[in-house]
Motif scaffolding. Sequence first.
Motif, PDB file in Angstrom:
ATOM      1  N   SER A  68       0.757  -1.324   0.020  1.00 46.89           N
ATOM      2  CA  SER A  68       0.081   0.049   0.101  1.00 46.89           C
ATOM      3  C   SER A  68       0.805   1.198   0.032  1.00 46.89           C
ATOM      4  O   SER A  68       0.637   2.285  -0.456  1.00 46.89           O
ATOM      5  CB  SER A  68      -0.934  -0.108   1.075  1.00 46.89           C
ATOM      6  N   ASP A 194      -6.095  -0.162  -4.311  1.00 48.24           N
ATOM      7  CA  ASP A 194      -5.475  -0.924  -3.337  1.00 48.24           C
ATOM      8  C   ASP A 194      -6.314  -2.128  -2.718  1.00 48.24           C
ATOM      9  O   ASP A 194      -7.385  -1.761  -1.919  1.00 48.24           O
ATOM     10  CB  ASP A 194      -5.284  -0.038  -2.212  1.00 48.24           C
ATOM     11  N   GLU A 195      -6.236  -3.497  -3.104  1.00 45.90           N
ATOM     12  CA  GLU A 195      -7.092  -4.310  -2.819  1.00 45.90           C
ATOM     13  C   GLU A 195      -8.628  -4.081  -2.850  1.00 45.90           C
ATOM     14  O   GLU A 195      -9.307  -3.922  -1.664  1.00 45.90           O
ATOM     15  CB  GLU A 195      -7.046  -4.922  -1.200  1.00 45.90           C
TER      16      GLU A 195
HETATM   17 MG   LIG Z   1      -2.260  -2.452   2.218  1.00 45.16          MG
END
Ligand SMILES: [Mg+2]
Lengths: 278, 305
Positions: A68, A194-195
């Motif tokens: 991240s 991000d995910e």
């Molecule tokens: Mg992360």
Amino acid sequence: MIDLRVRERPDLRPTAAAAASNGQTDIVLMARGLSFWYGDTQVLDGIEIDVPGRQVTAIIGPSGCGKSTFLRCFNRMNELVPGTRVEGAVVFGGRQINDRAVDPVEVRRRIGMVFQKPNPFPKSIYDNVAYGPRVNGFRGSMDDIVESSLRRAALWNEVKDDLKKSGLALSGGQQQRLCIARALAVEPDVLLMDEPCSALDPIATTRIEDLIRELCEQLTIVIVTHNMQQAARVSDRTAFFTVTDAGCGILVEHSETQKLFTSPADERTEAYITGRFG
Amino acid sequence: MSAAPTAAAPAPPSSTAAGVWRPRKTLRRWLGWAFQGLTIVSTLLGLALLAALLFDVFRDGAGQVDGHFLSSYPSRFPEQAGLRSALLGTLWMLGLTAVIAFPLGVGASIYLEEYAPDTWLTRFIQLNIANLAGVPSVVYGLLGLGLFVRWFGLGRSVLAGSMTMALLILPLIIVASREALRAVPDSLREGAFALGATRWQMVRRTVLPAAAGGILTGTILALARAIGETAPLITIGALTYIAFDPQGPMDLFTVLPIQIFNWVSLPQKGFADLAAGGIVVLLLVLLIANAAAVALRYRMQRRLQ
Ligand SMILES: [Mg+2]
Ligand SMILES: Nc1ncnc2c1ncn2[C@@H]1O[C@H](COP(=O)(O)OP(=O)(O)OP(=O)(O)O)[C@@H](O)[C@H]1O
């Protein structure tokens, strides 16, 4: 149908036209010797990566390895966290963007982001999508841009009858697609994710994965994921990060997804993708 | 594994490898009820006291409140006296105080929450603002007397009184607004930044609308406090006998609590009833202010849907 309109934007535009003309994909994003610190703690060390345009690049790696953090270096979100420090260069469209002289607002307008948890504004669906164009001084038909963004995010058919409804009244998967539409509305060249599916069920996940494949025909996508099947399904290239004993994130390997998953060059990659790590 | 399921759930073991388990379910249930009962009693007690107070005030005062009472100036004769000038003074002061304190307070809270770096100085300032909210109101009166009345030369005007009141409620507004701003999740701020918003656009378009309800409620509660305050205005020398309408911010003035205080201190029976009537009017003004806050808040929330 996907709306393929591209608006005139002379400034900073990466050489997509040049790429098309010579028939090979250009490198849109680059990191060179990128290191990152939260206070005195170093969490990224000397990352070097080339992200080709109009492809999906997946970033995988164990929790806490700095995925991240790395992603947020690209749109300079990290500098909103007090006490952080970056070294090295992030290059976008041939220009170093992690530089005081470059306005982060301009960077973020060109490099959009979708977060792990859907974060629609407590406003109507319409106002959520119109937010980016409005803050960036868009002059033109807002209705059109809202509609085309929602279509590109494969949400239009579900919400077209009630654009005045609060974005918070949507389901989790719809909210995430709303956030994607919101990001697309400023017509970014790169989309960082991000995910984006970690809070979603398998069906909503599949929809977003399909969407990613469609979108990468028009823009460059960098996606962080914990799910290796997902990385294998959606990405053209995969970067594997790991964390050293000192707690510092490093890039181990970066190659075509197919290659990384079938014949990894590094044994740490192999250990991770075969489940013998983390 | 192969045993057929039985109807009754098996009792949990009273001892496991980790230690002995004593659930004491009855005791826990009773404790739960007892605590709930305690909270109900305290709620009812508070409500009963409030109801008794209101009943008492309204029984004595409601009969006083009529057109004559609202439209007459104070007088030496109880049957002729009214609180026109005090009511107008209170409204003047309320308006001016809001105009001064609201932008200052909200501005300061936005700076502290959204802009200021998190240094020891910022934290020191924040701590002291919270402390200022607890300073006795007379102290603000003395400050207003020295600063606004004498040094600025504003005299004993509505403006000087309002500025003093604004000082008094500024910490309350700042503390309440900061709470409201802090309740806005950071994910919204990040979402706005990620779309290329500047900090001001993020604040203006995302944070303020989301915090507006809390900010308004805090401001109105602070203003309600200002309506009821007497000490600072007496300190700066607001008069008790005003037989004209304040026409502008530089006029002399009185306010409802001072008028009430004055009537209470007079010996004749009639003035005690007038005081009760004054209290009813004061309470009505407060209720209207609070109702306005609720309505504003509701409209804000509707707009956000
Ligand atoms: Mg992360
Ligand atoms: N705001 C912060 N302040 C201090 N340290 C942080 C902060 N955010 C992250 N870190 C640290 O930086 C390291 C990398 O965090 P990061 O969130 O980038 O990891 P990640 O790879 O995304 O993990 P995950 O897969 O669990 O999301 C971790 O050790 C984390 O503790």
